[in-house]
Design an enzyme around this catalytic site. Structure first.
Site, PDB file in Angstrom:
ATOM      1  CB  ALA A 232       4.882   2.414   0.877  1.00  0.00           C
ATOM      2  CE  LYS A 233       5.331  -1.180   8.096  1.00  0.00           C
ATOM      3  NZ  LYS A 233       6.164  -0.209   8.832  1.00  0.00           N
ATOM      4  N   GLY A 234       4.064  -2.947   3.370  1.00  0.00           N
ATOM      5  CA  GLY A 234       3.666  -4.194   2.745  1.00  0.00           C
ATOM      6  C   GLY A 234       3.538  -5.274   3.793  1.00  0.00           C
TER       7      GLY A 234
ATOM      8  CG  ASP B   6       7.384  -3.556   9.880  1.00  0.00           C
ATOM      9  OD1 ASP B   6       7.645  -2.382  10.158  1.00  0.00           O
ATOM     10  OD2 ASP B   6       6.416  -4.162  10.376  1.00  0.00           O
TER      11      ASP B   6
ATOM     12  CB  VAL C 287      -0.917   0.015   1.260  1.00  0.00           C
ATOM     13  CG1 VAL C 287      -1.732   1.301   1.306  1.00  0.00           C
ATOM     14  CG2 VAL C 287      -1.839  -1.199   1.278  1.00  0.00           C
TER      15      VAL C 287
END
Ligand code: GLU
Length: 428
Positions: free
Chosen positions: A117-119, A158, A72
């Site tokens: 962003a992040k996934g 992360d 995202v």
């Protein structure tokens, strides 16, 4: 990783609060105080792109399993999207959306030229073999390769991902392009363009803001007792560096439970014990506590460094620390925030407290793009300067608006993104 590294599963609450709603609520408070034009606020309170992928992975026994993952991008106004990838069974699209929005504010607050962003992939990596984990990572990297790149979107470690996972992503993207692209991820091993100081950067940032907060609140680190929840990259390094800085570390926890000693824990001994037993529980010179009890322990500083929603409406009233430093993303719900504020507990918000990681990720990206590498002393000095500047700007805003440090931090961050949006104008 894989079978030897257990995953941090939330123990206090099974994710009762939706992190995305919490993130939007936090933004709305700032937008209101900043008097943001409603159209602009409507843009910033949503994510720009959300990408869901479902992909097969061949398991060691020859069977095929389908996994679901997300990438995202909340906002890319100030630069390429930036943020980690997590592997965890509780990953959801809403969680990844929240984490991506928090990345936007985090990068803006420390004033580095990135969006957010992040996934994430819904998977318990403890149930995969090392080879299965590699195949899952490579296939996920390939699936999201239409989004990621040094100029567009740069992943990092992360929860449950590390330098090795980043190396697989870098290799996959590079093989598909036909040449090496080190700057496509940060948090890589040094051998392939990683940065000195990156593995310890988040914990170092936590320590820098802990010292700054103590100066501001008139607390002497030498007589300040600390509990740290979580013993992953953030929690373990924070505990060690805060110990080195003179704080007394009284409580620690990992996924198996917590340990507590009111006189303080010897971090060298704890680290040696952890290396041998793969857990801190059972450490002899301490009392065993549950994770819930650790959060409510009699300490001056609490560092939640595990997952979201650990300090909630249910337990905030029982927190005894006077200062909470959010090593994790989203550990305190808005409901808990209000309770802590009414009790006079100060919170250093996640978007500042754990920003050391992405700040040194920025240094890594710059070094990769220039193919010119800096020494660790230089990196730590620059990190300290950036964290202290952001701390001062946050406190100034909160004093000017008589609000919490969280809201002060949001005022700085949201205004930077709003100003950048306004100056760019709306396409077409
Ligand atoms: N995952 C870390 C965070 O939540 C680091 C992100 C990065 O370095 O891009 O801030």
């Amino acid at each position: 990783m894989a079978k030897t590294s257990p995953i941090p599963v939330p123990t206090v609450h099974e994710v009762p609060d939706n992190p995305w709603h919490n993130a939007q609520l936090q933004f709305d408070n700032a937008a209101h105080l900043l008097n943001l034009e409603p159209g602009l606020a409507a843009v910033l309170r949503e994510v720009k792109r959300e990408f869901t992928v479902r992909f097969p992975v061949k398991m060691d026994d020859g069977s095929l399993r389908v996994f679901e993952g997300y990438r995202v991008q909340h906002n890319v106004t100030r630069g390429p999207a930036k943020g980690g990838i997590r592997f965890h069974p509780n990953v959801s699209l809403d969680e990844v959306k929240a984490l991506s929005m928090w990345m936007t504010w985090k990068c803006a607050l420390v004033n580095i030229p990135f969006g957010g962003a992040k996934g994430g992939v819904i998977v318990d990596p403890a149930n995969l073999s090392h080879h299965e984990l590699e195949r899952l990572t490579r296939r996920f990297a390939s699936e999201i390769s239409i989004l990621i790149g040094p100029e567009s979107d740069i992943p990092a470690p992360d929860v449950n991902t590390n330098g090795e996972v980043m190396a697989w992503i870098m290799d996959t993207v590079s093989m598909e392009k036909g040449y090496s692209i080190p700057a496509v991820v940060t948090g890589k091993p040094l051998d392939i363009g990683g940065s000195e100081g990156r593995p310890s950067a988040t914990g170092r940032g936590v320590t820098i803001v802990a010292l700054a907060a103590c100066r501001k609140l008139g607390m002497d680190p030498k007589s300040t007792r600390v509990a740290v929840q979580g013993f992953g990259n953030v929690g373990s390094v924070s505990a060690q560096l805060m110990h080195e800085a003179g704080f007394t570390i009284c409580g620690l926890s990992d996924v198996y439970g917590a340990i507590f000693n009111p006189e303080g824990l010897d971090m060298d001994e704890v680290m040696a014990f952890q290396r041998e037993h793969r857990t801190i529980t059972g450490f002899p010179k301490a009392t065993a506590l549950s994770n819930e009890e650790l959060l409510e322990a009699d300490v001056d500083i609490l560092v939640p460094a595990a997952l979201e929603n650990q300090i909630t409406g249910a337990n905030a009233g029982r927190i005894r620390a006077r200062l909470v430093i959010e090593g994790a993303n989203g550990p305190t719900t808005p409901e808990a925030d209000a309770i802590l504020e009414s009790k006079g507990v100060t919170v250093v918000p996640d978007i500042l407290a754990n920003a050391g990681g992405v700040t040194v990720s920025y240094f890594e990206w710059v070094q990769d793009l220039q193919s010119l590498f800096w020494e660790e002393g230089e990196i730590n000095k620059r990190l300290e300067k950036i964290m202290e500047r952001a701390f001062t700007q946050m406190v100034l805003q909160s004093e000017e608006h008589h609000c919490s440090w969280r809201l002060g931090a949001y005022l700085v961050a949201v205004k930077r993104v709003a100003d950048a949006t306004a100056v760019r104008g709306i396409y077409p």
